[in-house]
Design an enzyme around this catalytic site. Structure first.
Site, PDB file in Angstrom:
ATOM      1  N   ARG A 120       0.993  -1.076   0.081  1.00  0.00           N
ATOM      2  CA  ARG A 120       0.279   0.101  -0.328  1.00  0.00           C
ATOM      3  C   ARG A 120       0.283   0.900  -0.209  1.00  0.00           C
ATOM      4  NH1 ARG A 120      -5.050   1.635  -0.688  1.00  0.00           N
ATOM      5  NH2 ARG A 120      -6.093   2.791   0.888  1.00  0.00           N
ATOM      6  N   THR A 399      -9.689  -0.052  -9.679  1.00  0.00           N
ATOM      7  CA  THR A 399      -8.531  -0.504  -8.735  1.00  0.00           C
ATOM      8  C   THR A 399      -8.759  -1.758 -10.240  1.00  0.00           C
ATOM      9  OG1 THR A 399      -9.088   0.181  -6.551  1.00  0.00           O
ATOM     10  CG2 THR A 399      -8.253  -2.147  -6.761  1.00  0.00           C
ATOM     11  N   SER A 470      -7.398   0.668   3.405  1.00  0.00           N
ATOM     12  CA  SER A 470      -8.094   0.274   2.164  1.00  0.00           C
ATOM     13  C   SER A 470      -9.297  -0.777   2.292  1.00  0.00           C
ATOM     14  CB  SER A 470      -6.940  -0.129   1.160  1.00  0.00           C
ATOM     15  OG  SER A 470      -7.748  -0.985   0.185  1.00  0.00           O
TER      16      SER A 470
HETATM   17  N1  GLY Z   1      -8.235   2.998  -3.493  1.00  0.00           N
HETATM   18  C1  GLY Z   1      -9.241   2.026  -2.757  1.00  0.00           C
HETATM   19  C2  GLY Z   1      -9.333   1.522  -1.907  1.00  0.00           C
HETATM   20  O1  GLY Z   1      -7.971   0.830  -1.259  1.00  0.00           O
HETATM   21  O2  GLY Z   1     -10.142   0.352  -1.105  1.00  0.00           O
END
Ligand code: GLY
Length: 587
Positions: A120, A399, A470
């Protein structure tokens, strides 16, 4: 996104012919998915594939084929995931990336062990907790979504390299797995499918940064279309630097200097040290069980695994299988369980390095029983009754997820992202690297509403080195230690409910995974107090839910659960038919 009416029939038990739609990219040895229920008119791009020896299901066909080729050359699922991940940075720029981050859940069959790689993005060292507030002290969404302040320190390159080093087969060096991506970037490839569909909107995100827009434009300045060639020479050079130097080729030296120069020029706050210091983390996945299946999913800083398990724990006490799939009573229980778990997400979850979450309690059977007991089978519980004023932090909208299995029973479930489609829209000059706006997943201020009318909370405020919370939920389901379902999805907060519905439809309703992936989905995240639905639910079901007190709204945003399920003879690949291009490739 559209669900043709026929899907409605599919969802509710009408007789549907058995079809296999094999596209030109289905490998020669792939067998028919003869046991799959399919609506043949649903999408011309559906390519369900069964395979004995390994399978890649991804959102883009060239990258899926590259992963399948690595499997065919003796690579394991992790090798294939690394090759697919780098290829999608070239072929699927709206979410595949070098300039973003993600999560990979891995099951290794010989050790019977699972690992979660957290790559991340992090907040740069110079970030402050009020970075996304305007002069009036209120959240300024443009700052986190449309400015360079929203760019998190990218994790993908380090994460994929770490996955290979620790869990790859040892047969492939990083440079071998980068080679196909380099060729695609250098020589270009034909724009088609989802890329052609989304570039026109992407151009709006690039508009602030003219050199980024140029990359995706024809010589006359208009956006590339179906059949045009996308060449990314700078990206090829960046990939070559990684091939030669490993992650240092990205996080230090020429590429890093160019990334920071571009971010500086755009008034961002990331430094060379931020890049140099970035570290992916190997974490223990969250684990739980559901009706005799083991569920393995992503731990914090994703809320995905925790919310999924909390919801499944609540649902396990109901005899869901005795209710009809897609019926009012079944959907009501799903909605009420989601609502309770999402409320806890809002209240408690954030980067575990910065905020302690009461995970033991959230995932305990006792707590699930208490939440279950609070569900009225006839009536929706209001958000207020569930808790006071906290709510889920806002979510990005794009995503991508891919699932991979190999002949030895290893499995990879990988979701990665730039947050919004095409991230912040800035391609750092001279690198070809499209940068994320992931820091919009932080909460701008405690108790403040965001653009969606949602309220944020303390545990997820911006911080240096901190990872924004997230919802990405790469998940592997095991039976007797063997993977039986590998799934995940894009879709911000809707990721978790999408994964939940695939898991429930397959386990409780024994629905073929390909069909389960295609069924219409709904979503409830506690606040706002609404159930968002895709097209395809029959009017009487929606009326029944309304009668129980649920506020139903349409326009549920896009999810895409590219899934693999075990079959008696091997694997079934279930690419999600919601967008053009998702593909299963294997043999
Ligand atoms: N950017 C979407 C997530 O990580 O949930």
């Amino acid at each position: 996104m559209n669900h043709p009416n026929k899907l409605r029939a599919l969802a509710h038990g009408a007789t549907v012919a058995l079809f296999l739609l094999c596209g030109p990219h289905t490998p020669a040895r792939a067998q028919d998915a003869r046991t799959s229920l399919y609506n043949p008119s649903y999408s011309s791009t559906i390519t369900p594939v069964t395979a004995k020896d390994g399978l890649v299901v991804a959102q883009e066909k060239i990258a899926a084929g590259i992963g399948a080729d690595i499997l065919a050359r003796g690579g394991n699922a992790v090798d294939a995931a690394v090759a697919t991940g780098f290829a999608m940075a070239v072929t699927y720029p709206r979410a595949g990336n070098l300039g973003g981050g993600g999560f990979m859940v891995i099951h290794l069959s010989d050790h019977q062990q699972a690992f979660a790689i957290d790559y991340r993005e992090t907040g740069p060292a110079a970030i402050t907790r009020d970075v996304f507030l305007g002069a009036d002290g209120r959240p300024d969404i443009a700052k986190s979504r449309d400015s360079a302040l929203g760019i998190g320190v990218p994790g993908t390159v380090a994460g994929l390299a770490l996955a290979l080093e620790r869990y790859g087969s040892g047969r492939f060096a990083l440079k071998d797995l980068l080679a196909p991506a380099i060729t695609l970037a250098r020589d270009g490839f034909v724009v088609t499918d989802d890329l052609a569909d989304t570039l026109p909107d992407g151009m709006k995100r690039f508009a602030r940064w003219p050199s980024s827009a140029k990359l995706f434009a024809r010589p006359d300045g208009t956006v590339l279309r179906d059949g045009d060639r996308l060449v990314q020479a700078d990206l090829a050079t960046t990939l070559e630097a990684i091939a030669e130097q490993g992650p240092a080729g990205f996080y230090q030296g020429t590429v890093a200097n160019k990334l920071i120069a571009a971010i500086d020029k755009a008034n961002g706050i990331m430094s060379l040290d931020d890049l140099k210091n970035y570290q992916p983390i190997v974490r223990k996945p969250v684990r739980g069980s559901y009706r005799g299946y083991d569920i393995i999913s992503m731990p914090l800083p994703s809320s995905g695994g925790i919310v999924l398990l909390e919801t499944l724990n609540i649902l396990e006490g109901f005899k869901l299988g005795e209710l009809k799939q897609g019926s009012v009573d079944s959907l009501h229980l799903l909605i009420e369980a989601m609502k309770r778990a999402y409320a806890d997400r809002a209240r408690y979850l954030g980067d575990p390095a910065f905020a302690d979450a009461p995970l033991k309690r959230l995932l305990s059977r006792d707590y699930a029983a208490r939440l279950r007991a609070s569900i009225n089978p006839d009536k929706a519980t209001s958000a207020k009754e569930i808790a006071t004023l906290q709510a889920a932090p806002r979510e990005g909208t794009n995503t991508t997820h891919f699932s991979i299995v190999d002949k030895d029973g290893n499995a990879v479930s990988n979701t990665y992202t730039l947050n919004f489609p095409y991230g912040v829209g800035l391609v750092a000059d001279g690198t070809g690297v499209l940068l994320n706006n992931e820091l919009d997943d932080f909460t701008a201020a405690p108790g403040a509403s965001n653009a969606y009318g949602l309220v944020g909370f303390e545990a997820n405020l911006p911080g240096p080195g901190k990872r924004p919370l997230s919802s990405m939920s790469p998940t592997i389901v095991l039976k007797d230690g063997k993977p039986v379902l590998v799934t995940g999805s894009p879709g911000g907060s809707r990721i978790i409910s999408a994964v939940l519905q695939v898991v429930v439809d397959v386990i409780d309703y024994k629905i073929n995974a390909a069909q389960a992936v295609a069924l219409p989905r709904l979503h409830q995240q506690w606040l706002p107090e609404e159930v968002r639905v895709e097209q395809g639910f029959p009017d009487d079901v929606l009326a029944g839910l309304k009668a129980k007190g649920h506020a139903i709204t349409g326009g549920l945003g896009q999810t895409s659960a590219n899934t693999i399920a075990a079959t008696p003879d091997g694997w079934l690949g279930a690419p999600d038919p919601r967008t053009r291009g998702a593909t299963a490739a294997g043999k």
